[in-house]
Each structure stands twice: as C-alpha cells, then as structure tokens.
Write a protein that holds these residues in place. Structure first.
Motif, short mmCIF file in Angstrom:
data_model
loop_
_atom_site.label_atom_id
_atom_site.label_comp_id
_atom_site.label_asym_id
_atom_site.label_seq_id
_atom_site.Cartn_x
_atom_site.Cartn_y
_atom_site.Cartn_z
N SER A 1 0.98 -0.78 -0.01
CA SER A 1 0.01 -0.01 0.05
C SER A 1 0.95 1.29 -0.30
O SER A 1 2.17 1.40 0.62
N GLU A 2 0.18 1.90 -0.20
CA GLU A 2 0.99 3.40 -0.91
C GLU A 2 0.98 3.77 0.95
O GLU A 2 2.20 5.20 0.82
N LEU B 1 4.37 2.12 1.63
CA LEU B 1 5.94 2.31 1.21
C LEU B 1 6.08 3.80 1.64
O LEU B 1 7.58 4.34 2.01
N TYR B 2 5.19 4.49 2.10
CA TYR B 2 5.90 5.92 2.67
C TYR B 2 6.28 5.89 3.91
O TYR B 2 7.69 6.23 3.96
N GLN C 1 10.23 4.53 3.87
CA GLN C 1 11.10 5.04 4.06
C GLN C 1 12.30 6.24 4.59
O GLN C 1 12.99 6.21 4.11
N ASP D 1 -4.01 4.11 6.46
CA ASP D 1 -4.24 3.71 5.64
C ASP D 1 -5.95 2.08 5.94
O ASP D 1 -5.98 1.68 6.88
N ILE E 1 -0.19 11.11 4.64
CA ILE E 1 -0.93 10.46 3.76
C ILE E 1 -2.49 9.86 4.23
O ILE E 1 -2.30 9.24 4.78
N ASP F 1 -5.38 6.87 3.22
CA ASP F 1 -5.79 5.72 2.06
C ASP F 1 -7.02 5.28 2.19
O ASP F 1 -7.69 4.89 2.79
N THR G 1 -1.45 13.58 -0.16
CA THR G 1 -1.96 12.46 -0.97
C THR G 1 -3.72 12.01 0.30
O THR G 1 -3.19 11.60 0.67
N GLN H 1 -6.02 9.38 -0.98
CA GLN H 1 -6.90 8.34 -2.50
C GLN H 1 -7.95 7.87 -2.26
O GLN H 1 -8.46 7.55 -0.83
#
Length: 215
Positions: A56-57, A60-61, A64, A86, A107, A109, A131, A133
């Motif tokens: 999932s984004e 991944l974020y 990092q 999320d 972010i 989602d 972000t 989503q």
C-alpha cells in the motif's frame, strides 16, 4: 566488625548498581513502555481490523523513513503522531468519529469503501495532508448545470460511464440533435441500405465482367 565484613558491606552496593544489573531493568522498562504504547494506539488506528498491506502507498511511505513505524492501520513516528492512515476495504460509509485524530497525516488511503455524502468538511484541519486516495461511486456529470446545457431541447442528459455523458432523445424524437419528430422507420432504413448495397454490387460486377472480356 572484621575487615572481611566491612569489605563485603562496601562491595554490596557496587554489585546492585553494576552495569550487568542495570541491563535487565532497562529491558523490562522498554518492554513496559512498548506495551503501553501499543495499548495507547489512537482509536482511528484500530477502527478497522487488520494491518496495513506491504504494497500500500501508506506502507511504502512509512518504510522510506527508519524513524516511522507501522502499527495496525497507522504509520506513526516515535512520539505516536499519525503520519499515515490506511483504511482500505473497511466497509466504511463515512470516516467515523475518530477520523479527526489523523489530522496530522501526510497520506491517507480510503479506497474500496462505499463513502457517501460530501467529505469536504471531513478534512477540515488536515493541513499536512499531501496524498488522499479514495474510490467513490461514479460522479453523475448530468447534475452539473453546465453539462446539461450541452444537450438539445428535445434531448436529456444521461450518464455514460466515469466522467462521460450522453444526450438521449425524448420519446417521439430522433436524428441529429433530436430534431426529427416521429418514430425511426427501420423498414425505410434497411430498404435504403439494401438498395444501395445492391446497386454498388451490380456496378462492381459489371465492371469486373467487362475487364474479363477485354483480357
């Protein structure tokens, strides 16, 4: 008291506070703090069962930056601040009462949820959000006044897929811009099509026959 007794009395405090004795206490303290942190997760992080998917984004974020951690449905920093959320596939109709807890998120989602209503005010105060989503029901462009004016007087707007619309002629009208009145004659259409096809076929047959005789 003998010298050996005095020596043992002096040595006892040193053994209690030696580096080897501090290690188990530190490990136990870290364990308690980690348990307390796990129990003190914001409600929005555990609102939906399961955990963040690796691809999932949000994951991944979070991966990092080494200082960030994934817990339940949230990406948190070492202070417990929510930086990622999320809530994919949580069968949500609305984000819920605990959603403002994620106002620090960068972010979010919300895909695969049947979200309903206007979500504009839901994100009030989410100043760090970069972000978002979401996957909602198709927007009906015919609800926009500007789009409905594209259809002719005898036609009406109808959705024709995501971001698309079509003009449907009213009953009793057909043709270009629905300007022709009356029902569409299939007999006339196929009659004209058949006669045209027959004429072209006869012309081509005659042309090819002439070429065959000439050769």
């Amino acid at each position: 008291m003998s010298r050996e007794g005095q020596r043992e009395r002096k040595m006892a405090p040193r053994g209690l506070y030696s580096p080897l004795s501090v290690v188990p206490w530190a490990a136990a303290l870290l364990l308690v703090l980690s348990v307390e942190r796990a129990l003190a997760l914001p409600e929005i992080c555990i609102q939906c069962p399961g955990s963040v998917q690796n691809l999932s984004e949000v994951a991944l974020y979070c991966n990092q930056t080494p200082e960030l951690m994934l817990h339940a449905r949230c990406c948190l920093d070492w202070k417990g601040t929510i930086l990622g959320l999320d809530l994919q596939n949580c069968s949500l109709k609305d984000p819920g009462p605990y959603f403002p807890q994620a106002h620090t998120a960068v972010i979010i989602d919300l895909q695969a949820n049947s979200l309903q209503g206007d979500l504009t005010n839901t994100f009030r105060g989410f100043t760090q959000l970069q972000t978002l989503q979401t996957c909602r029901e198709q927007r009906n462009l015919c609800n926009s006044t500007g789009d409905t004016e594209m259809c002719p007087e005898n036609g009406s707007c109808a959705p024709d897929g995501p971001g698309l619309l079509q003009c449907v002629c009213a009953e009793g009208f057909h043709g270009y811009k629905c300007m022709r009145q009356g029902s569409f004659s299939l007999l006339m259409f196929f009659g004209i099509l058949g006669s045209t096809t027959l004429s072209i076929s006869t012309l081509l047959w005659g042309t090819q026959r002439r070429k065959a005789k000439a050769s």
